[in-house]
Design a protein around this motif. Structure first.
Motif, PDB file in Angstrom:
ATOM      1  N   ASN A   1      10.500  -3.562  -6.633  1.00  0.00           N
ATOM      2  CA  ASN A   1      10.996  -4.588  -7.557  1.00  0.00           C
ATOM      3  C   ASN A   1      10.212  -5.886  -7.415  1.00  0.00           C
ATOM      4  O   ASN A   1      10.014  -6.612  -8.396  1.00  0.00           O
ATOM      5  CB  ASN A   1      12.488  -4.827  -7.321  1.00  0.00           C
ATOM      6  N   GLY A   2       9.771  -6.194  -6.205  1.00  0.00           N
ATOM      7  CA  GLY A   2       8.926  -7.358  -6.015  1.00  0.00           C
ATOM      8  C   GLY A   2       7.581  -7.202  -6.704  1.00  0.00           C
ATOM      9  O   GLY A   2       7.090  -8.119  -7.371  1.00  0.00           O
ATOM     10  N   LEU A   3       6.978  -6.015  -6.549  1.00  0.00           N
ATOM     11  CA  LEU A   3       5.706  -5.751  -7.233  1.00  0.00           C
ATOM     12  C   LEU A   3       5.890  -5.772  -8.747  1.00  0.00           C
ATOM     13  O   LEU A   3       5.024  -6.246  -9.489  1.00  0.00           O
ATOM     14  CB  LEU A   3       5.153  -4.390  -6.800  1.00  0.00           C
ATOM     15  N   ARG A   4       7.024  -5.263  -9.187  1.00  0.00           N
ATOM     16  CA  ARG A   4       7.323  -5.297 -10.623  1.00  0.00           C
ATOM     17  C   ARG A   4       7.350  -6.749 -11.113  1.00  0.00           C
ATOM     18  O   ARG A   4       6.804  -7.061 -12.177  1.00  0.00           O
ATOM     19  CB  ARG A   4       8.665  -4.623 -10.881  1.00  0.00           C
TER      20      ARG A   4
ATOM     21  N   ALA B   1      15.733   6.766  -8.714  1.00  0.00           N
ATOM     22  CA  ALA B   1      15.479   8.182  -8.457  1.00  0.00           C
ATOM     23  C   ALA B   1      14.027   8.443  -8.074  1.00  0.00           C
ATOM     24  O   ALA B   1      13.733   9.368  -7.308  1.00  0.00           O
ATOM     25  CB  ALA B   1      15.837   9.009  -9.699  1.00  0.00           C
ATOM     26  N   VAL B   2      13.106   7.632  -8.584  1.00  0.00           N
ATOM     27  CA  VAL B   2      11.679   7.852  -8.357  1.00  0.00           C
ATOM     28  C   VAL B   2      11.208   7.213  -7.053  1.00  0.00           C
ATOM     29  O   VAL B   2      10.421   7.811  -6.296  1.00  0.00           O
ATOM     30  CB  VAL B   2      10.862   7.288  -9.546  1.00  0.00           C
ATOM     31  N   VAL B   3      11.666   6.008  -6.757  1.00  0.00           N
ATOM     32  CA  VAL B   3      11.174   5.238  -5.620  1.00  0.00           C
ATOM     33  C   VAL B   3      12.088   5.453  -4.408  1.00  0.00           C
ATOM     34  O   VAL B   3      13.316   5.384  -4.545  1.00  0.00           O
ATOM     35  CB  VAL B   3      11.118   3.737  -5.976  1.00  0.00           C
ATOM     36  N   PRO B   4      11.525   5.722  -3.221  1.00  0.00           N
ATOM     37  CA  PRO B   4      12.360   5.846  -2.024  1.00  0.00           C
ATOM     38  C   PRO B   4      13.234   4.614  -1.817  1.00  0.00           C
ATOM     39  O   PRO B   4      12.813   3.492  -2.100  1.00  0.00           O
ATOM     40  CB  PRO B   4      11.332   5.995  -0.897  1.00  0.00           C
ATOM     41  N   ALA B   5      14.456   4.825  -1.314  1.00  0.00           N
ATOM     42  CA  ALA B   5      15.432   3.745  -1.201  1.00  0.00           C
ATOM     43  C   ALA B   5      14.913   2.579  -0.367  1.00  0.00           C
ATOM     44  O   ALA B   5      15.170   1.410  -0.671  1.00  0.00           O
ATOM     45  CB  ALA B   5      16.734   4.281  -0.613  1.00  0.00           C
ATOM     46  N   ASP B   6      14.153   2.882   0.701  1.00  0.00           N
ATOM     47  CA  ASP B   6      13.685   1.800   1.577  1.00  0.00           C
ATOM     48  C   ASP B   6      12.546   0.994   0.946  1.00  0.00           C
ATOM     49  O   ASP B   6      12.147  -0.044   1.490  1.00  0.00           O
ATOM     50  CB  ASP B   6      13.238   2.363   2.925  1.00  0.00           C
TER      51      ASP B   6
ATOM     52  N   LEU C   1       0.827  -1.207   0.000  1.00  0.00           N
ATOM     53  CA  LEU C   1       0.000   0.000   0.000  1.00  0.00           C
ATOM     54  C   LEU C   1       0.861   1.256   0.000  1.00  0.00           C
ATOM     55  O   LEU C   1       0.520   2.249  -0.645  1.00  0.00           O
ATOM     56  CB  LEU C   1      -0.919  -0.004   1.227  1.00  0.00           C
ATOM     57  N   ARG C   2       1.995   1.202   0.703  1.00  0.00           N
ATOM     58  CA  ARG C   2       2.874   2.370   0.731  1.00  0.00           C
ATOM     59  C   ARG C   2       3.453   2.647  -0.648  1.00  0.00           C
ATOM     60  O   ARG C   2       3.560   3.795  -1.062  1.00  0.00           O
ATOM     61  CB  ARG C   2       3.998   2.138   1.746  1.00  0.00           C
ATOM     62  N   VAL C   3       3.819   1.590  -1.361  1.00  0.00           N
ATOM     63  CA  VAL C   3       4.318   1.773  -2.724  1.00  0.00           C
ATOM     64  C   VAL C   3       3.226   2.352  -3.607  1.00  0.00           C
ATOM     65  O   VAL C   3       3.449   3.302  -4.368  1.00  0.00           O
ATOM     66  CB  VAL C   3       4.828   0.434  -3.298  1.00  0.00           C
ATOM     67  N   LEU C   4       2.021   1.787  -3.520  1.00  0.00           N
ATOM     68  CA  LEU C   4       0.935   2.218  -4.389  1.00  0.00           C
ATOM     69  C   LEU C   4       0.436   3.619  -4.044  1.00  0.00           C
ATOM     70  O   LEU C   4      -0.151   4.289  -4.899  1.00  0.00           O
ATOM     71  CB  LEU C   4      -0.222   1.212  -4.313  1.00  0.00           C
ATOM     72  N   ARG C   5       0.631   4.052  -2.800  1.00  0.00           N
ATOM     73  CA  ARG C   5       0.223   5.421  -2.436  1.00  0.00           C
ATOM     74  C   ARG C   5       1.160   6.471  -3.029  1.00  0.00           C
ATOM     75  O   ARG C   5       0.785   7.629  -3.171  1.00  0.00           O
ATOM     76  CB  ARG C   5       0.195   5.564  -0.909  1.00  0.00           C
ATOM     77  N   ASP C   6       2.387   6.072  -3.333  1.00  0.00           N
ATOM     78  CA  ASP C   6       3.331   6.999  -3.948  1.00  0.00           C
ATOM     79  C   ASP C   6       2.918   7.204  -5.411  1.00  0.00           C
ATOM     80  O   ASP C   6       2.922   6.273  -6.204  1.00  0.00           O
ATOM     81  CB  ASP C   6       4.753   6.430  -3.856  1.00  0.00           C
ATOM     82  N   ARG C   7       2.561   8.426  -5.770  1.00  0.00           N
ATOM     83  CA  ARG C   7       1.987   8.677  -7.095  1.00  0.00           C
ATOM     84  C   ARG C   7       2.951   8.307  -8.209  1.00  0.00           C
ATOM     85  O   ARG C   7       2.561   7.678  -9.202  1.00  0.00           O
ATOM     86  CB  ARG C   7       1.586  10.146  -7.225  1.00  0.00           C
ATOM     87  N   ASP C   8       4.211   8.672  -8.073  1.00  0.00           N
ATOM     88  CA  ASP C   8       5.168   8.370  -9.128  1.00  0.00           C
ATOM     89  C   ASP C   8       5.432   6.872  -9.230  1.00  0.00           C
ATOM     90  O   ASP C   8       5.519   6.319 -10.337  1.00  0.00           O
ATOM     91  CB  ASP C   8       6.484   9.114  -8.875  1.00  0.00           C
ATOM     92  N   ALA C   9       5.558   6.202  -8.083  1.00  0.00           N
ATOM     93  CA  ALA C   9       5.767   4.751  -8.111  1.00  0.00           C
ATOM     94  C   ALA C   9       4.572   4.058  -8.745  1.00  0.00           C
ATOM     95  O   ALA C   9       4.727   3.109  -9.516  1.00  0.00           O
ATOM     96  CB  ALA C   9       6.004   4.233  -6.692  1.00  0.00           C
ATOM     97  N   ARG C  10       3.362   4.550  -8.433  1.00  0.00           N
ATOM     98  CA  ARG C  10       2.143   3.946  -8.986  1.00  0.00           C
ATOM     99  C   ARG C  10       2.081   4.143 -10.506  1.00  0.00           C
ATOM    100  O   ARG C  10       1.746   3.210 -11.248  1.00  0.00           O
ATOM    101  CB  ARG C  10       0.926   4.573  -8.323  1.00  0.00           C
ATOM    102  N   ARG C  11       2.425   5.326 -10.966  1.00  0.00           N
ATOM    103  CA  ARG C  11       2.421   5.581 -12.405  1.00  0.00           C
ATOM    104  C   ARG C  11       3.469   4.729 -13.113  1.00  0.00           C
ATOM    105  O   ARG C  11       3.216   4.183 -14.191  1.00  0.00           O
ATOM    106  CB  ARG C  11       2.689   7.063 -12.665  1.00  0.00           C
TER     107      ARG C  11
END
Length: 411
Positions: free
Chosen positions: A142-145, A131-136, A8-18
């Motif tokens: 990558n797992g979601l990918r 650059a787009v996704v926070p390091a943590d 959910l944290r990944v998907l809440r990030d707008r750039d990561a979601r796009r």
């Protein structure tokens, strides 16, 4: 942090979601064309060999990955990805003219350029993700990918085959072109600030390419992971060449391979959701070692002529194999300076995926000399042996960290 909360944290990030949405769209179109291109060639020529050359045309540019990755470090990655995707969308439309064996050269040329562009954008995307996704959240992303791309492989080839059967190859090419155009549009919406790369202070393309290779091979944290990934894929492809011999022993038709691949894909989809938490808990080396060992045990089990065992083996292989690849690429993104990231990512891809091509060719020859009952246990045991150094290195690093934290990270 639980799996659901990190997702959910990944998907809440707008750039990561796009970005993730763009990967889904692109993976769907690419997987559809991958299968349809072979059917297209087979229909026009009746040749199995020429149909098989479609995969070779797509894979061949991987050999030049380190050099192609240099381009991703010379320009800003976001404009590069947008430009290449739009160029591919236009290029795919030329396949509307392929209507006879005499024009097949155009299909092979497009597939070769397709593979070349994929090597370039793959390197640029790896750097842009960092650059787009926070390091943590890199491991989780990558797992979601992995989950979404493997999920597309379960549905897109069937869609491509159905679309081809109904409307022909140009319809599949149009679908893939649309997917590239949509990916370019989603990438354009990313909010990422990229500094213009500093021009190189002399030296030719070869020297700049060598910088990425040297960095990767001298890095004590990355080298074992990439080497294990390449070895695992080599052994997996050797085992894959025995797949139809395994199916024969089970008494099924060749179409049963689709069932086994679907089960394997389901395993890969599942492990993708668990990758982030597992990487944090185990570390990259232990996570990669666990996946390699599980894949090895699955290959050994595949030698047993039993339907339930074959299905369980496919599921275990689908869970295990992505672990070492995801661990390696996540480590590359975390441990490589931005100025080198395109070259190092492309070099890692070449070193890990090229053995796949070699293994398929060698495995096809070996399976003619010996049966799967002998070959598969040998391949599986070699995989388990590949996992051992990763565990030993992880344990050694843990002991070093306990004595002196400043010495624990060789980077």
């Amino acid at each position: 942090m639980t799996t659901s909360s990190t997702v959910l944290r990944v998907l809440r990030d707008r750039d990561a979601r796009r970005y993730l949405t763009g990967l889904v769209v692109n993976a769907f179109g690419s997987s559809a064309l991958w299968l349809a291109s072979g059917i297209w060639v087979k229909d026009l020529t009746g040749s199995n060999g020429l149909a098989g050359l479609c995969l070779l045309a797509l894979w061949a540019p991987t050999l030049a990955g380190p050099a192609l990755g240099t381009l991703a470090d010379r320009v800003r990655r976001k404009p590069l990805i947008i430009t290449v995707n739009l160029a591919l969308a236009a290029l795919l439309l030329t396949l509307f003219t392929v209507d006879s064996p005499a024009r097949l050269w155009l299909l092979f040329a497009v597939l070769f350029l397709y593979g070349t562009a994929d090597a370039v954008t793959g390197a640029a995307e790896s750097a842009l993700v960092a650059a787009v996704v926070p390091a943590d959240l890199l491991g989780d992303f990558n797992g979601l990918r992995m989950t979404v791309t493997e999920g597309m492989k379960l549905v897109a080839p069937l869609t491509g085959a159905g679309l081809y059967a109904a409307f022909g190859g140009p319809a599949v090419a149009a679908l893939d072109a649309a997917s590239f155009a949509a990916t370019a549009g989603l990438c354009a919406l990313l909010r990422v600030r990229e500094e213009r790369p500093v021009p190189p202070d002399g030296g030719d393309w070869r020297r700049r390419t060598a910088e990425g290779v040297r960095y990767l091979w001298r890095h004590d944290g990355l080298r074992p992971l990439v080497r294990a990934g390449g070895t695992t894929l080599l052994l997996t492809s050797l085992a894959s060449a025995a797949l139809y011999a395994v199916i024969d022993r089970l008494g099924h038709s060749p179409a049963y391979a689709g069932v086994l691949y679907a089960v394997q894909g389901a395993g890969s989809v599942t492990v993708g959701l668990l990758t982030g938490p597992a990487l944090r808990r185990l570390g990259a080396r232990r996570f990669a070692a666990a996946g390699t060992a599980l894949t090895g045990l699955a290959v050994i089990a595949r030698a047993v002529p039993s339907d339930p065992v074959a299905l369980a083996s496919s599921l275990a292989s689908g869970i295990g194999l992505p672990c070492v690849l995801t661990a390696a690429f996540t480590a590359v993104q975390r441990e490589t300076p931005d100025a080198l990231l395109g070259r190092v990512s492309a070099t890692a891809s070449t070193l890990m995926f090229t053995p796949n091509v070699i293994g398929l060719a060698a495995g096809a020859a070996l399976v003619e000399l010996a049966g799967p009952g002998l070959l598969l246990p040998c391949y599986g045991l070699a995989m388990v042996a590949t996992a051992v150094p990763l565990v030993q290195r992880a344990a050694s690093a843990s002991r070093t960290a306990a004595r002196s934290p400043s010495d624990a990270n060789p980077a």
